[in-house]
Scaffold this active site. Structure first.
Site, PDB file in Angstrom:
ATOM      1  N   GLU A  81       5.933   4.514   0.503  1.00 52.41           N
ATOM      2  CA  GLU A  81       5.795   4.437   1.967  1.00 52.41           C
ATOM      3  C   GLU A  81       6.860   3.514   2.564  1.00 52.41           C
ATOM      4  O   GLU A  81       7.006   2.366   2.123  1.00 52.41           O
ATOM      5  CB  GLU A  81       4.388   3.902   2.300  1.00 52.41           C
ATOM      6  CG  GLU A  81       4.080   3.888   3.782  1.00 52.41           C
ATOM      7  CD  GLU A  81       2.644   3.408   4.092  1.00 52.41           C
ATOM      8  OE1 GLU A  81       1.749   3.539   3.228  1.00 52.41           O
ATOM      9  OE2 GLU A  81       2.438   2.911   5.199  1.00 52.41           O
ATOM     10  N   LYS A 259      -6.785  -1.423   3.811  1.00 54.86           N
ATOM     11  CA  LYS A 259      -5.779  -0.510   3.236  1.00 54.86           C
ATOM     12  C   LYS A 259      -4.394  -1.125   3.400  1.00 54.86           C
ATOM     13  O   LYS A 259      -3.558  -1.071   2.489  1.00 54.86           O
ATOM     14  CB  LYS A 259      -5.861   0.857   3.921  1.00 54.86           C
ATOM     15  CG  LYS A 259      -4.975   1.928   3.297  1.00 54.86           C
ATOM     16  CD  LYS A 259      -3.556   1.976   3.810  1.00 54.86           C
ATOM     17  CE  LYS A 259      -2.770   3.113   3.186  1.00 54.86           C
ATOM     18  NZ  LYS A 259      -1.353   3.131   3.582  1.00 54.86           N
ATOM     19  N   ASP A 275      -3.125  -1.990 -13.491  1.00 51.90           N
ATOM     20  CA  ASP A 275      -4.052  -0.892 -13.213  1.00 51.90           C
ATOM     21  C   ASP A 275      -4.433  -0.894 -11.722  1.00 51.90           C
ATOM     22  O   ASP A 275      -5.296  -1.662 -11.291  1.00 51.90           O
ATOM     23  CB  ASP A 275      -5.289  -1.088 -14.111  1.00 51.90           C
ATOM     24  CG  ASP A 275      -6.291   0.048 -14.008  1.00 51.90           C
ATOM     25  OD1 ASP A 275      -6.251   0.791 -13.006  1.00 51.90           O
ATOM     26  OD2 ASP A 275      -7.121   0.193 -14.924  1.00 51.90           O
ATOM     27  N   HIS A 372       8.697   2.115  12.223  1.00 52.32           N
ATOM     28  CA  HIS A 372       8.740   3.244  11.284  1.00 52.32           C
ATOM     29  C   HIS A 372       9.919   4.151  11.609  1.00 52.32           C
ATOM     30  O   HIS A 372      10.665   4.561  10.731  1.00 52.32           O
ATOM     31  CB  HIS A 372       7.464   4.084  11.418  1.00 52.32           C
ATOM     32  CG  HIS A 372       6.391   3.695  10.449  1.00 52.32           C
ATOM     33  ND1 HIS A 372       6.592   3.624   9.102  1.00 52.32           N
ATOM     34  CD2 HIS A 372       5.096   3.362  10.636  1.00 52.32           C
ATOM     35  CE1 HIS A 372       5.480   3.256   8.509  1.00 52.32           C
ATOM     36  NE2 HIS A 372       4.554   3.079   9.425  1.00 52.32           N
TER      37      HIS A 372
HETATM   38  C1  MEV Z   1      -0.428   1.812   7.047  1.00 54.25           C
HETATM   39  O1  MEV Z   1      -0.057   2.152   5.738  1.00 54.25           O
HETATM   40  C2  MEV Z   1      -1.228   0.518   7.064  1.00 54.25           C
HETATM   41  C3  MEV Z   1      -1.804   0.123   8.438  1.00 54.25           C
HETATM   42  O2  MEV Z   1      -2.584   1.212   8.938  1.00 54.25           O
HETATM   43  C4  MEV Z   1      -2.675  -1.089   8.199  1.00 54.25           C
HETATM   44  C5  MEV Z   1      -3.496  -1.496   9.396  1.00 54.25           C
HETATM   45  O3  MEV Z   1      -3.797  -0.657  10.252  1.00 54.25           O
HETATM   46  O4  MEV Z   1      -3.854  -2.702   9.437  1.00 54.25           O
HETATM   47  C6  MEV Z   1      -0.711  -0.151   9.425  1.00 54.25           C
END
Ligand code: MEV
Length: 424
Positions: A81, A259, A275, A372
């Site tokens: 990513e 995430k 892992d 991005h």
């Molecule tokens: C994208 O890979 C991760 C985000 O969505 C994390 C977040 O929203 O805090 C930008």
């Protein structure tokens, strides 16, 4: 050498490698391993898993600026990513202003679980197990093992009664110090060997004997103060705190919040061949204790600066398994300069905190798409052959397009190159 390297992102991979080589004292062979996109040979791959037909290449980027407990780190991150490496480097740069990250960790203790079913009186069985703690520990440690020689092995036990559909089971936990190994094999071997003794003492029937990936005794923590000016002012601090409140209040948001943290942690896990699934499972289960919540906490201090903290289980190893076998992972560990599994876990915690700061800052201000798009446009420009002298101009022109594409990038690059020749 400092990990703060202004303009690192503008260099070519070759130039970056020269810097990393100096930073980590890498040999020419080690540089060749990093440069060789096929560093894992098919025959080595064939020894790692079953039915091998190929290997998969992913980019490794270096996150700069990390200062952790006063030491400079360059952090190799393996991820598909875009923006993640840049975001971590950016957050680490802001953290440096107030002294970087401070980390701690617990001893590398894993939980090995033994499930005992069909017990007449679970409460009595539990007490018998606890009374025989020393006998069980001695039995568990009665084996030839480098980890035990180095001070690891079974240190304590816990016994719990759990219930499903009216049936009570006794669950015995062996608390096993794995030293610098992740320890899955070590733990699983010990619980399998100790299970007959547990069955003899508790009565009933042993069924499962396996480690738990919810490694609540193997925690890593990091914290940092992010200077309000470096963040863009107190308004940004307040906006980040609003974003944090959202994650505290809403499980849908908390999942995405976490995430983002795992973006950074997984990338270091992959680069070191640890892992990823074990850590992901443990991190989200840990976040769910007491109700699913963010793995980080954020608050403002009396100076108006932002203070961030993270705590999560990080059962990672620097010896054993793929981390000792994979040629790239070996070079990655050298770049990190880590001396223990605990140090690696602490570095990962710092990266997770940095990643979260970067995401919250972007999301609560300009949004993440602008950054991005810039990176995407830069990648397209590079692929289209933009040279150093024109790349910034190409990126600027490309961003203005409603849908930047490779063909558009190529068109712009060719036109700029032609214009340059005509000018000369
Ligand atoms: C994208 O890979 C991760 C985000 O969505 C994390 C977040 O929203 O805090 C930008």
């Amino acid at each position: 050498m400092e990990s703060k390297i202004p303009g690192f992102y503008k260099l070519s991979p070759r130039e970056r490698l020269d810097i990393v080589k100096k930073f980590a004292n890498l040999t020419d062979d080690e540089i060749d391993i990093l440069r060789g996109t096929g560093a894992l040979s098919l025959s080595n791959a064939d020894k790692m898993i079953e039915n091998v037909v190929g290997v998969m290449g992913l980019p490794i980027g270096i996150a700069t600026n990390f200062l952790i407990n006063g030491r400079n780190y360059l952090i190799p991150m393996c991820i598909e990513e875009s923006s993640v490496v840049a975001a971590a480097s950016n957050a680490a740069k802001i953290a440096r202003v107030k002294g970087g990250f401070h980390t701690t960790s617990t001893e590398p203790v894993m939980i090995g679980q033994i499930q005992v079913t069909n017990i007449k009186d679970p409460e009595t069985a539990k007490n018998i197990i606890l009374k025989n703690k020393n006998k069980i520990i001695a039995h568990a440690n009665d084996r030839k093992s480098t980890i035990i020689k180095l001070g690891g092995g079974t240190k304590d036990i816990e016994a719990r009664i759990v219930e499903h559909a009216g049936e009570k089971m006794l669950i015995v936990h062996l608390l096993i110090d794995c030293r610098n190994a992740m320890g899955a094999n070590f733990v699983n071997t010990i619980v399998e060997n100790t299970a007959p003794l547990i069955e003899e003492l508790a009565g009933g029937q042993v069924v499962l004997r396996i480690l738990s990936n919810l490694a609540t005794h193997r925690l890593a923590r990091a914290e940092a103060v992010f200077d309000k000016q470096a963040l863009g002012g107190e308004d940004v601090v307040d906006a980040i705190l609003e974003a944090y409140k959202f994650a505290c209040a809403d499980v849908y948001r908390a999942t995405t919040h976490n995430k983002g943290i795992m973006n950074g942690i997984d990338a270091v896990l992959l680069a070191t061949c640890n892992d990823t699934r074990a850590i992901e499972a443990g991190a989200h289960a840990y976040a769910s204790l007491g109700g699913y919540h963010p793995l980080t906490t954020w608050e403002k201090n009396s100076d108006g600066d932002l203070v961030g903290k993270i705590e999560l289980p990080l059962a990672v190893g620097i010896v054993g398994g793929a981390t000792s076998v994979h040629p790239v992972a070996k070079v990655v560990k050298k770049i990190l300069g880590i001396k223990s599994a605990r140090e690696l876990a602490e570095v990962m915690a710092a990266v997770g905190l940095a990643q979260n700061l970067a995401a919250l800052k972007a999301l609560s201000t300009e949004g993440i798409q602008k950054g991005h798009m810039k990176l995407h446009a830069r990648n397209l420009a590079t692929m289209a052959g933009a040279t150093d002298d024109i790349i910034d101009k190409v990126v600027k022109t490309l961003i203005k397009e409603s849908k930047p594409s490779f063909s558009k990038a190529k068109e712009i690059v060719e036109k700029m190159k032609k214009d340059k020749v005509a000018k000369n």
